[in-house]
Design a protein around this motif. Structure first.
Motif, short mmCIF file in Angstrom:
data_model
loop_
_atom_site.label_atom_id
_atom_site.label_comp_id
_atom_site.label_asym_id
_atom_site.label_seq_id
_atom_site.Cartn_x
_atom_site.Cartn_y
_atom_site.Cartn_z
N LYS A 1 0.83 -1.21 0.00
CA LYS A 1 0.00 0.00 0.00
C LYS A 1 0.86 1.26 0.00
O LYS A 1 0.55 2.25 -0.69
N LEU A 2 1.94 1.25 0.79
CA LEU A 2 2.78 2.44 0.88
C LEU A 2 3.55 2.68 -0.41
O LEU A 2 3.72 3.83 -0.84
N VAL A 3 4.02 1.62 -1.04
CA VAL A 3 4.71 1.77 -2.32
C VAL A 3 3.76 2.34 -3.36
O VAL A 3 4.13 3.23 -4.15
N GLU A 4 2.52 1.87 -3.38
CA GLU A 4 1.53 2.41 -4.31
C GLU A 4 1.31 3.90 -4.08
O GLU A 4 1.03 4.65 -5.03
N ALA A 5 1.45 4.34 -2.83
CA ALA A 5 1.26 5.75 -2.51
C ALA A 5 2.52 6.57 -2.78
O ALA A 5 2.50 7.79 -2.61
N GLY A 6 3.60 5.92 -3.20
CA GLY A 6 4.82 6.65 -3.54
C GLY A 6 5.81 6.80 -2.43
O GLY A 6 6.73 7.63 -2.52
N VAL A 7 5.68 6.03 -1.34
CA VAL A 7 6.62 6.13 -0.22
C VAL A 7 7.89 5.36 -0.56
O VAL A 7 7.84 4.20 -0.98
N ALA A 8 9.05 5.99 -0.39
CA ALA A 8 10.33 5.31 -0.56
C ALA A 8 10.59 4.45 0.67
O ALA A 8 10.26 4.82 1.80
N LEU A 9 11.20 3.29 0.47
CA LEU A 9 11.46 2.35 1.54
C LEU A 9 12.96 2.10 1.69
O LEU A 9 13.71 2.10 0.72
N ALA A 10 13.38 1.89 2.93
CA ALA A 10 14.75 1.45 3.21
C ALA A 10 14.70 0.55 4.42
O ALA A 10 13.94 0.81 5.36
N ALA A 11 15.48 -0.51 4.41
CA ALA A 11 15.43 -1.48 5.50
C ALA A 11 16.80 -2.06 5.75
O ALA A 11 17.67 -2.08 4.85
N THR A 12 17.01 -2.52 6.98
CA THR A 12 18.21 -3.29 7.31
C THR A 12 17.79 -4.65 7.83
O THR A 12 16.71 -4.81 8.41
N SER A 13 18.65 -5.64 7.63
CA SER A 13 18.37 -6.97 8.14
C SER A 13 19.64 -7.79 8.13
O SER A 13 20.63 -7.44 7.48
N ASN A 14 19.59 -8.89 8.88
CA ASN A 14 20.66 -9.87 8.83
C ASN A 14 20.33 -11.01 7.87
O ASN A 14 21.06 -11.99 7.80
N THR A 15 19.22 -10.87 7.12
CA THR A 15 18.72 -11.94 6.28
C THR A 15 18.33 -11.38 4.93
O THR A 15 17.65 -10.35 4.85
N LEU A 16 18.72 -12.05 3.85
CA LEU A 16 18.33 -11.63 2.52
C LEU A 16 16.81 -11.66 2.38
O LEU A 16 16.14 -12.49 3.00
N PRO A 17 16.24 -10.75 1.57
CA PRO A 17 14.77 -10.69 1.46
C PRO A 17 14.13 -12.03 1.12
O PRO A 17 13.11 -12.40 1.69
N GLY A 18 14.72 -12.75 0.19
CA GLY A 18 14.13 -14.02 -0.22
C GLY A 18 14.25 -15.12 0.81
O GLY A 18 13.63 -16.18 0.67
N LYS A 19 15.04 -14.90 1.87
CA LYS A 19 15.23 -15.90 2.92
C LYS A 19 14.48 -15.55 4.20
O LYS A 19 14.62 -16.24 5.20
N LEU A 20 13.72 -14.46 4.19
CA LEU A 20 13.01 -14.04 5.40
C LEU A 20 12.07 -15.14 5.87
O LEU A 20 11.38 -15.78 5.09
N GLY A 21 12.06 -15.36 7.17
CA GLY A 21 11.20 -16.38 7.75
C GLY A 21 11.78 -17.77 7.73
O GLY A 21 11.24 -18.68 8.36
N GLU A 22 12.90 -17.96 7.06
CA GLU A 22 13.48 -19.29 6.93
C GLU A 22 13.92 -19.81 8.30
O GLU A 22 14.61 -19.13 9.04
N GLY A 23 13.54 -21.02 8.63
CA GLY A 23 13.90 -21.61 9.90
C GLY A 23 13.02 -21.18 11.06
O GLY A 23 13.22 -21.60 12.19
N ARG A 24 11.99 -20.37 10.79
CA ARG A 24 11.13 -19.86 11.87
C ARG A 24 9.69 -20.34 11.71
O ARG A 24 8.99 -20.53 12.70
N PHE A 25 9.23 -20.47 10.48
CA PHE A 25 7.89 -21.00 10.23
C PHE A 25 7.91 -21.57 8.82
O PHE A 25 8.94 -21.58 8.17
#
Length: 373
Positions: free
Chosen positions: A191-215
């Motif tokens: 929804k926020l991207v559709e509204a034109g909001v820029a995003l930035a994030a930090t993580s210890n996990t690559l986006p495609g690996k999110l949630g791996e080993g947790r569920f």
């Protein structure tokens, strides 16, 4: 699935003075703060530790060119975020200036800093927030936990309405701990991207690996891939700067030393560690920051390994809030490196636990001045 809260949030006032009892130190276990929703929104700015960080005072490791590259990419990213003009005909605010806007609606709409703990990702994320040419109220900065807590406080639609007018949303410590978070955040960021909001994030996990080993992350592959599509990933390599070239953390002190320091330090708190862990289960994690209001040093007696994963995850959140606020931690008992079991350190939340150990160790080093004063 482990949860960071096992009971409804408690109610009660935030202590107004550094000491909650006349003549003695404060007790975190005596604090069950109320945090109004408007405070959650108002506090979506870089925490005190990162008030003064900028790209030019980030010190890249010469042996890690990815750190220098990240500064360049993020600096350019900040200059491309539009000043708030609206696109002709659509009424929707543009994210990039016309000449630099991505070709299609499905192109990456943000940057995602992936790397180990202690490589300066939060420094860079806060620097991006400071460098973006927008008023503070048009930018938001918070941890992933704080973002999901905001949705819980405001509701999904109101959160979208609150954030859609922003130019930038920075999300620190981005992780997916359960399926509910995956669906919620996927929908919110879409929804926020559709509204034109820029995003930035930090993580210890690559986006495609999110949630791996947790569920069962494979069951939510569409949502995870949708999240990943919003970002251009920047890998940042390096060692933990918090301990680079520094001596080891001090060994734990005795109960008597910790207690004496608590009574001799203005604004200090004093708690028995097992009692504090129990108290955290009765306070929602979104309130841990408020629970630390006015605290100048945290003194803990009887530190021991945490008994289970739910308790461990709550402790991670508290460690993050103390680190954000630069509150030294003085403790007796086992070293912070022994807080989490070998099984926990091999599991799906291991990166969170290693980050907590790193941050608590840094705060224990800061506490040397408390014991020496």
């Amino acid at each position: 699935m482990p949860s960071t809260n096992t009971s409804p949030a408690s109610s009660g006032p935030i202590a107004g003075a550094p000491s909650d009892a006349a003549g003695g130190p404060a007790a975190l276990t005596a604090r069950t703060p109320q945090v109004p929703a408007d405070r959650l929104v108002a506090e979506m700015v870089p925490p005190p530790r990162f008030d003064s960080v900028r790209f030019d005072n980030y010190i890249p490791d010469p042996a890690q060119p990815s750190q220098t590259d990240a500064v360049k990419v993020l600096s350019e990213f900040a200059t491309r975020i539009d000043g708030g003009a609206t696109a002709s005909g659509g009424g929707r605010r543009r994210w990039f200036r016309r000449a630099e806007q991505p070709a299609g609606p499905s192109g990456p709409r943000g940057v995602y800093l992936d790397g180990g703990y202690g490589v300066g990702k939060t420094h860079l994320l806060a620097s991006l927030w400071h460098a973006t040419p927008a008023a503070p109220e048009q930018k938001a900065f918070g941890t992933f936990v704080e973002l999901t807590n905001l949705v819980g406080a405001l509701g999904f639609q109101q959160t979208v309405q609150t954030l859609r007018g922003h130019r930038l949303l920075c999300i620190d410590e981005f992780e997916l701990d359960d399926p509910g978070d995956t669906v919620l955040v996927s929908s919110l960021l879409g929804k926020l991207v559709e509204a034109g909001v820029a995003l930035a994030a930090t993580s210890n996990t690559l986006p495609g690996k999110l949630g791996e080993g947790r569920f069962a992350a494979a069951d939510f592959l569409r949502e995870i891939q949708g999240l990943s599509a919003h970002f251009r990933t920047l890998r940042i390599d390096g060692e933990d700067y918090r301990h680079r070239g520094l001596p080891q953390a001090p060994a734990p002190f005795s109960d008597d030393q910790v207690t004496k320091a608590a009574y001799g330090t203005p604004g200090a708190s004093l708690d028995d560690f097992p009692s504090l862990l129990e108290h955290l289960s009765r306070v929602h994690p979104s309130r841990y920051g408020a629970m630390c209001d006015g605290i100048e040093a945290v003194c803990l007696t009887g530190v021991r390994p945490v008994p289970d994963q739910s308790t461990a995850l709550r402790l991670v959140v508290l460690a993050d809030r103390l680190y954000d606020r630069e509150v030294p931690v003085l403790a007796s008992g086992v070293p912070f490196g022994d807080l989490f079991s070998e099984e926990m350190l091999r599991g799906g939340y291991r990166k969170k636990y290693f980050r907590a150990i790193s941050r608590l160790t840094a705060l224990a080093r800061d506490a040397q001045r408390v014991i020496e004063s």
